[in-house]
Write a protein that holds these residues in place. Structure first.
Motif, PDB file in Angstrom:
ATOM      1  N   ASN A   2       0.688  -1.091   0.013  1.00  0.00           N
ATOM      2  CA  ASN A   2       0.146   0.184  -0.013  1.00  0.00           C
ATOM      3  C   ASN A   2       0.960   1.327   0.031  1.00  0.00           C
ATOM      4  OD1 ASN A   2      -2.600  -1.195  -0.096  1.00  0.00           O
ATOM      5  ND2 ASN A   2      -2.537  -1.586   2.093  1.00  0.00           N
ATOM      6  N   TYR A   4       2.596   4.789  -0.985  1.00  0.00           N
ATOM      7  CA  TYR A   4       1.799   5.974  -1.518  1.00  0.00           C
ATOM      8  C   TYR A   4       2.826   6.774  -2.331  1.00  0.00           C
ATOM      9  CZ  TYR A   4      -0.289  10.516  -0.927  1.00  0.00           C
ATOM     10  OH  TYR A   4      -0.744  11.753  -1.111  1.00  0.00           O
ATOM     11  N   SER A  60       3.471   4.787   3.350  1.00  0.00           N
ATOM     12  CA  SER A  60       1.873   5.174   3.618  1.00  0.00           C
ATOM     13  C   SER A  60       1.570   6.531   3.329  1.00  0.00           C
ATOM     14  CB  SER A  60       1.554   4.672   5.053  1.00  0.00           C
ATOM     15  OG  SER A  60       1.980   5.211   5.855  1.00  0.00           O
ATOM     16  N   LYS A  61       0.450   6.831   3.130  1.00  0.00           N
ATOM     17  CA  LYS A  61       0.110   8.421   3.017  1.00  0.00           C
ATOM     18  C   LYS A  61       0.364   8.852   4.539  1.00  0.00           C
ATOM     19  CE  LYS A  61      -3.472  11.578   1.849  1.00  0.00           C
ATOM     20  NZ  LYS A  61      -2.929  12.538   2.654  1.00  0.00           N
ATOM     21  N   GLU A  93      -2.071  11.650  -6.645  1.00  0.00           N
ATOM     22  CA  GLU A  93      -2.091  10.698  -5.825  1.00  0.00           C
ATOM     23  C   GLU A  93      -2.327   9.122  -6.320  1.00  0.00           C
ATOM     24  OE1 GLU A  93      -3.010  12.437  -1.572  1.00  0.00           O
ATOM     25  OE2 GLU A  93      -4.675  12.605  -2.840  1.00  0.00           O
ATOM     26  N   GLU A  95      -1.635   4.721  -5.765  1.00  0.00           N
ATOM     27  CA  GLU A  95      -1.129   3.721  -4.989  1.00  0.00           C
ATOM     28  C   GLU A  95      -0.258   2.728  -5.856  1.00  0.00           C
ATOM     29  OE1 GLU A  95      -3.085  -0.214  -2.836  1.00  0.00           O
ATOM     30  OE2 GLU A  95      -4.245   1.597  -2.532  1.00  0.00           O
TER      31      GLU A  95
END
Length: 102
Positions: A2, A4, A60-61, A93, A95
């Motif tokens: 996941n 980012y 990750s974000k 943005e 993924e």
């Protein structure tokens, strides 16, 4: 996975592209120490003398968002703001789903 990814474009006032890029390069050295930072690169386009591009990859974000708390980052943001030709546009943005080097 996941991770980012953020692609951003900042447009400088005429004649300020190099100064903006220099500030973003300083920022890259600071955020390189942040938790989850995998990539933070600055680029320019020879056909566009006003814009500076930032590509970031984070675990990750949330890690990306927390990078604003790295000492010195907010000061560099304040230094860069007067060089911008308008407010920064929201970056793209993404993924990450895979690829070489991830």
């Amino acid at each position: 996975m996941n991770q980012y990814l953020l692609n951003g474009k900042l447009t400088a006032k005429p004649g300020h592209q190099d100064a903006l890029a220099a500030i973003l390069l300083q920022a890259s050295h600071l955020v390189a120490t942040a938790k989850g930072c995998r990539l933070y690169v600055i680029g320019t386009d020879k056909a566009d003398s006003h814009s500076v591009y930032v590509t970031e990859i984070w675990d990750s974000k949330e890690d990306h968002d927390q990078s604003l708390n790295v000492e010195g980052v907010r000061e560099l943001i304040m230094k860069a703001m007067p060089l911008l030709d308008g407010p920064p546009a929201k970056g793209q943005e993404l993924e990450i789903i895979g690829g070489a080097g991830v």
